[in-house]
Design an enzyme around this catalytic site. Structure first.
Site, PDB file in Angstrom:
ATOM      1  CB  CYS A   3      -1.749   0.937  -2.147  1.00  0.00           C
ATOM      2  SG  CYS A   3      -1.377   0.436  -3.839  1.00  0.00           S
ATOM      3  CB  CYS A   8      -3.454   2.748  -6.540  1.00  0.00           C
ATOM      4  SG  CYS A   8      -3.531   0.983  -6.161  1.00  0.00           S
TER       5      CYS A   8
END
Lengths: 76, 137
Positions: free
Chosen positions: A10, A13
């Site tokens: 995501c 991240c």
């Protein structure tokens, strides 16, 4: 030194990976940086959430984007 | 790349002493059911006790967390203190008037009593903060 960013991919991240790269570039520390997206491998680290950062096998941060200063303190 | 892997709302980390008595197992059963009902997510107190970095750091970095001790011996509390994890929501089941014994045939009304007490203990936790900056697995 080995640094792992744990997260399925995501934005948060990816942002964590960017912060780690910036910290490495700023300090000149040489490290192997790996972004782990495999859920089973992430789970093997025993983390409650992601993103997480692991430095030489020790989990340093869980569930948040660390600051660059924090990352620098872990790698210096 | 996924836009977001984050769950909506906060996830409460639930740490039960899961000890060898009725109250220890009441803490465990309540943690299981609260996880199944979506109130929070049971996590491994044992991993924290073993000083495994993933578990310890997870507990330190999770603002919404409740620790459930069965009795006043306080094993869960002691594990968190030893690991340097700040205490957040906390309750002791014998303080609820449940007598400690070795009868593992858990009573439904007591499980429900513990679940309600856990929810009450968590009322002041920063639920919005949990998971707000990351993804909860």
């Amino acid at each position: 030194m080995e640094i792992k960013v744990l997260g399925p991919g995501c934005k948060k991240c990816q942002e964590t990976e960017r912060v780690v790269k910036e910290a490495l570039a700023e300090t000149g520390v040489q490290a192997d940086l790996v972004h782990v997206t495999d859920t089973m491998e992430i789970a093997a680290h025993g983390v409650f959430g992601t993103p997480a950062v692991v430095v030489d096998g020790k989990v340093k941060s869980v569930g948040k984007i660390p600051s660059k200063a924090d990352v620098i303190s872990w790698i210096k | 790349m996924a836009e977001s892997c984050c769950t909506t709302g906060g996830q409460v980390m639930i740490l039960a002493c899961s000890g060898g008595s009725n109250v220890g197992q009441l803490s465990n059963q309540a943690a299981i059911e609260l996880t199944q009902e979506g109130f929070g997510k049971m996590f491994c107190l044992c991993g924290i006790g073993g000083e495994l970095s993933g578990f310890v750091q997870s507990a330190k970095d999770t603002p919404a967390m409740v620790a459930i001790d069965g009795c006043a011996v306080g094993c869960a509390k002691a594990i968190l203190e030893k690991a340097g994890v700040p205490q957040r929501a906390y309750l002791v089941l014998t303080d609820l008037g449940i007598e400690k014994n070795k009868d593992f045939a858990l009573q439904r009304d007591q499980v429900d009593q513990v679940k309600a007490a856990v929810k009450q203990a968590c009322a002041t936790l920063p639920r919005d903060a949990a998971g707000a900056s990351g993804c909860r697995g």
